[in-house]
Scaffold this motif. Structure first.
Motif, mmCIF file in Angstrom:
data_model
loop_
_atom_site.group_PDB
_atom_site.id
_atom_site.type_symbol
_atom_site.label_atom_id
_atom_site.label_comp_id
_atom_site.label_asym_id
_atom_site.label_seq_id
_atom_site.Cartn_x
_atom_site.Cartn_y
_atom_site.Cartn_z
ATOM 1 N N SER A 82 0.867 -1.179 0.000
ATOM 2 C CA SER A 82 0.000 0.000 0.000
ATOM 3 C C SER A 82 0.901 1.226 0.000
ATOM 4 O O SER A 82 1.745 1.400 0.894
ATOM 5 C CB SER A 82 -0.883 -0.015 1.254
ATOM 6 N N CYS A 83 0.720 2.054 -1.018
ATOM 7 C CA CYS A 83 1.580 3.224 -1.175
ATOM 8 C C CYS A 83 1.434 4.163 0.021
ATOM 9 O O CYS A 83 0.332 4.353 0.550
ATOM 10 C CB CYS A 83 1.195 3.953 -2.460
ATOM 11 N N MET A 84 2.547 4.746 0.437
ATOM 12 C CA MET A 84 2.531 5.610 1.614
ATOM 13 C C MET A 84 1.940 6.984 1.298
ATOM 14 O O MET A 84 1.681 7.779 2.193
ATOM 15 C CB MET A 84 3.942 5.749 2.182
ATOM 16 N N HIS A 85 1.705 7.271 0.001
ATOM 17 C CA HIS A 85 1.135 8.555 -0.367
ATOM 18 C C HIS A 85 -0.392 8.556 -0.199
ATOM 19 O O HIS A 85 -0.919 9.252 0.659
ATOM 20 C CB HIS A 85 1.551 8.892 -1.823
ATOM 21 N N ARG A 86 -1.106 7.749 -0.991
ATOM 22 C CA ARG A 86 -2.567 7.673 -0.851
ATOM 23 C C ARG A 86 -3.063 6.224 -0.785
ATOM 24 O O ARG A 86 -4.229 5.952 -1.042
ATOM 25 C CB ARG A 86 -3.264 8.342 -2.042
ATOM 26 N N GLY A 87 -2.145 5.316 -0.515
ATOM 27 C CA GLY A 87 -2.591 3.943 -0.248
ATOM 28 C C GLY A 87 -2.771 3.034 -1.442
ATOM 29 O O GLY A 87 -3.168 1.882 -1.279
ATOM 30 N N MET A 88 -2.499 3.512 -2.646
ATOM 31 C CA MET A 88 -2.686 2.659 -3.836
ATOM 32 C C MET A 88 -1.848 1.376 -3.700
ATOM 33 O O MET A 88 -0.763 1.383 -3.117
ATOM 34 C CB MET A 88 -2.243 3.455 -5.079
ATOM 35 N N ARG A 89 -2.375 0.298 -4.242
ATOM 36 C CA ARG A 89 -1.631 -0.969 -4.279
ATOM 37 C C ARG A 89 -0.432 -0.774 -5.207
ATOM 38 O O ARG A 89 -0.635 -0.504 -6.399
ATOM 39 C CB ARG A 89 -2.549 -2.019 -4.876
ATOM 40 N N THR A 102 6.715 0.815 -8.634
ATOM 41 C CA THR A 102 6.322 2.203 -8.864
ATOM 42 C C THR A 102 4.810 2.305 -8.778
ATOM 43 O O THR A 102 4.081 1.573 -9.449
ATOM 44 C CB THR A 102 6.806 2.677 -10.252
ATOM 45 N N CYS A 103 4.364 3.202 -7.928
ATOM 46 C CA CYS A 103 2.929 3.352 -7.714
ATOM 47 C C CYS A 103 2.271 3.927 -8.967
ATOM 48 O O CYS A 103 2.715 4.955 -9.490
ATOM 49 C CB CYS A 103 2.685 4.254 -6.514
ATOM 50 N N PRO A 104 1.209 3.268 -9.447
ATOM 51 C CA PRO A 104 0.578 3.763 -10.678
ATOM 52 C C PRO A 104 -0.212 5.069 -10.495
ATOM 53 O O PRO A 104 -0.593 5.678 -11.483
ATOM 54 C CB PRO A 104 -0.375 2.628 -11.081
ATOM 55 N N TYR A 105 -0.447 5.506 -9.269
ATOM 56 C CA TYR A 105 -1.303 6.680 -9.054
ATOM 57 C C TYR A 105 -0.528 7.985 -9.300
ATOM 58 O O TYR A 105 -0.802 8.716 -10.249
ATOM 59 C CB TYR A 105 -1.872 6.614 -7.621
ATOM 60 N N HIS A 106 0.489 8.291 -8.481
ATOM 61 C CA HIS A 106 1.264 9.531 -8.689
ATOM 62 C C HIS A 106 2.746 9.264 -8.916
ATOM 63 O O HIS A 106 3.537 10.196 -8.967
ATOM 64 C CB HIS A 106 1.130 10.475 -7.494
ATOM 65 N N GLY A 107 3.105 7.979 -8.980
ATOM 66 C CA GLY A 107 4.467 7.650 -9.389
ATOM 67 C C GLY A 107 5.535 7.550 -8.316
ATOM 68 O O GLY A 107 6.725 7.517 -8.634
ATOM 69 N N TRP A 108 5.184 7.477 -7.048
ATOM 70 C CA TRP A 108 6.230 7.231 -6.045
ATOM 71 C C TRP A 108 6.812 5.844 -6.320
ATOM 72 O O TRP A 108 6.059 4.914 -6.658
ATOM 73 C CB TRP A 108 5.643 7.238 -4.622
ATOM 74 N N SER A 109 8.130 5.710 -6.134
ATOM 75 C CA SER A 109 8.691 4.381 -6.365
ATOM 76 C C SER A 109 9.537 3.922 -5.188
ATOM 77 O O SER A 109 10.178 4.723 -4.496
ATOM 78 C CB SER A 109 9.466 4.319 -7.674
HETATM 79 S S1 FES Z 1 -0.952 6.896 -4.131
HETATM 80 FE FE1 FES Z 1 0.980 6.190 -4.644
HETATM 81 S S2 FES Z 1 1.980 7.904 -5.452
HETATM 82 FE FE2 FES Z 1 0.068 8.657 -4.835
#
Ligand code: FES
Ligand SMILES: [Fe+2]
Length: 452
Positions: A82-89, A102-109
């Motif tokens: 779960s991404c630490m930004h907004r929780g995306m898988r 790499t998170c598909p939502y805003h690109g944190w990796s």
């Molecule tokens: S939710 Fe993963 S980068 Fe925003």
């Protein structure tokens, strides 16, 4: 017995009855996720699913999605998916190979390469890091959440979120001997099993506890499998579900730990080589050789032969054919996600693997005939327990109460004969202790621990 003023007390009664709220109530379920699944040791996978560095396998712990991954040094890590930004898988594949996610939502990796980062799972790439964050985001602090306890036992990977959890071997105690029967090579050598054909995952409309309760000691539901026994799905296509040799099956439980088995007490017994797998000469020859190696290797060492068993809370296994591991993931109070891992000896020839693959599919899994019978019972029982009137009446677990006796050759174990509900009572008593929020000190009090 119902929940009064939000209290979960008295759901598991000392008189051998259990409230149906335990199986249908949302509040009870939410507490389980907190008290049981975020503390207990849980099976998360098998090392053969991630054989090479950076291989990953997407798994679960309770309702949390986790990534099982192996670093350059072959160390296995369990990371919250779960991404630490907004929780995306961050990982949406069942398995694969990746040095970073790499998170598909805003690109944190996040990198899992221990040559690049100190801690696998660390945040390494953030779009707009200079321009929008003004380089002020602390990347070391915002890595994927790592599970603090991960343990590899003969290829099975276990994890617990609780830093204070006891070592895995203390947690399972002498259940280890029975788990060995599932994980060791049948020729008597340690380990040496691997998962064949991936992992089956499917949903069942029942409370998750129905399954581990069934595996821990429900020895008297054979009526459910009558049609399978009539048709015959055994490895030699004969009547019945198995055609392996007869084995002793007693209800052996570990009251201080919550685990239990339908199996034999530790004993020495030469594995009689029977005419199993008689439809295929090559397969038969393989098992004859396995038997000969076993006799040579084990000599007069004690061995444990087991049927089916449960390690608290949600892992069960078959120690005899069909040799499998199962996990029952909670998915709401009246639904579970069931997973099956099928084991074969690493060195088994193709013909044996093929025979086993077909046998496993006939027996277990969503299309397996034996498993289908069980799933039907659990699903209808859950549905029929949800009604307003139904849930006022507890389930009865009183069979054989007060007749279990200590076992000499096993630490902390009792045996209750071959048909009793002792192990179900042991399971729900352990569940109650976890649900009450008992500390690990209390939970392990009195249990014989490794090295103590
Ligand atoms: S939710 Fe993963 S980068 Fe925003
Ligand atoms: Fe069954």
């Amino acid at each position: 017995m119902a929940i009064e003023n939000g209290s979960l007390k008295n759901l598991v009664s000392p008189d051998g009855t259990i409230s149906r709220e335990v199986f249908v109530n949302r509040e009870v379920y939410d507490q389980e996720l907190e008290q049981v699944f975020s503390r207990a040791w849980l099976l998360v996978g098998h090392e053969s699913l991630i054989p090479k560095p950076f291989d990953f396998f997407q798994s679960r712990m309770g309702e949390d999605s986790v990534i099982l991954t192996r670093d350059r040094q072959d160390k296995i890590h369990v990371l919250l998916n779960s991404c630490m930004h907004r929780g995306m898988r961050v990982c949406r594949y069942d398995k694969g190979n990746a040095r970073s996610f790499t998170c598909p939502y805003h690109g944190w990796s996040y990198s899992v390469d221990d040559k690049v980062v100190k801690t696998p799972g660390q945040l390494v790439g953030v779009p707009g890091y200079e321009e929008h964050y003004r380089c002020k985001l602390d990347k070391e602090a915002w890595g994927l959440v790592r599970c603090p306890n991960v343990f590899n036992y003969k290829g099975t990977i276990w994890a617990s979120w609780d830093k204070n959890a006891p070592p895995f071997l203390d947690y399972i105690g002498d259940m280890k001997l029975y788990l060995d029967a599932a994980l060791d090579n049948p020729d008597g050598s340690e380990g040496g099993s691997e998962v064949i054909g991936g992992v089956q995952r499917w949903r069942v409309p029942c409370n998750w506890k129905f399954a581990p309760e069934n595996f821990i000691g429900d020895h008297y539901h054979n009526i459910s499998h009558r049609s399978v026994d009539l048709v015959g799905i055994g490895p030699s296509d004969g009547r019945g579900r198995r055609d392996t040799e007869e084995y002793e099956s007693l209800i052996i439980g570990f009251p201080k730990l919550g685990h239990g088995v339908i199996g034999a007490l530790p004993h020495y017994q030469e594995l009689p080589y029977s005419a199993s797998y008689r439809n295929n000469k090559e397969v038969q020859e393989y098992y004859r050789q396995v038997y000969e190696r076993r006799v040579k290797l084990l000599g007069d060492r004690k061995r444990v032969l087991t049927g089916v068993a449960t390690i608290f809370p949600n892992m069960s296994f078959h120690g005899i054919q069909p040799r499998t591991l199962a996990i029952f993931h909670p998915q709401g109070p009246t639904e579970m996600e069931m997973w099956r891992f099928y084991l074969v000896d690493k060195d088994a020839p193709e013909v044996v693997r093929d025979m086993l693959r077909h046998y496993y599919l006939r027996y277990s899994g969503p299309g397996g005939l034996t498993e289908s019978d069980d799933m039907e019972n659990w699903g209808y029982a859950t549905q029929a327990s949800k009604g307003t009137i139904a849930r006022r009446h507890p389930y009865n677990y009183q069979m054989g109460m007060g007749y279990a006796e200590p076992v000499k050759d096993l630490r902390d174990a009792v045996v209750g004969g071959d048909t009793t509900e002792e192990n179900a009572r042991i399971f729900y008593n352990r569940w109650r202790q976890f649900m009450e929020g008992q500390s690990w000190e209390q939970l392990m009090a009195g249990a014989n621990q490794e090295g103590k």
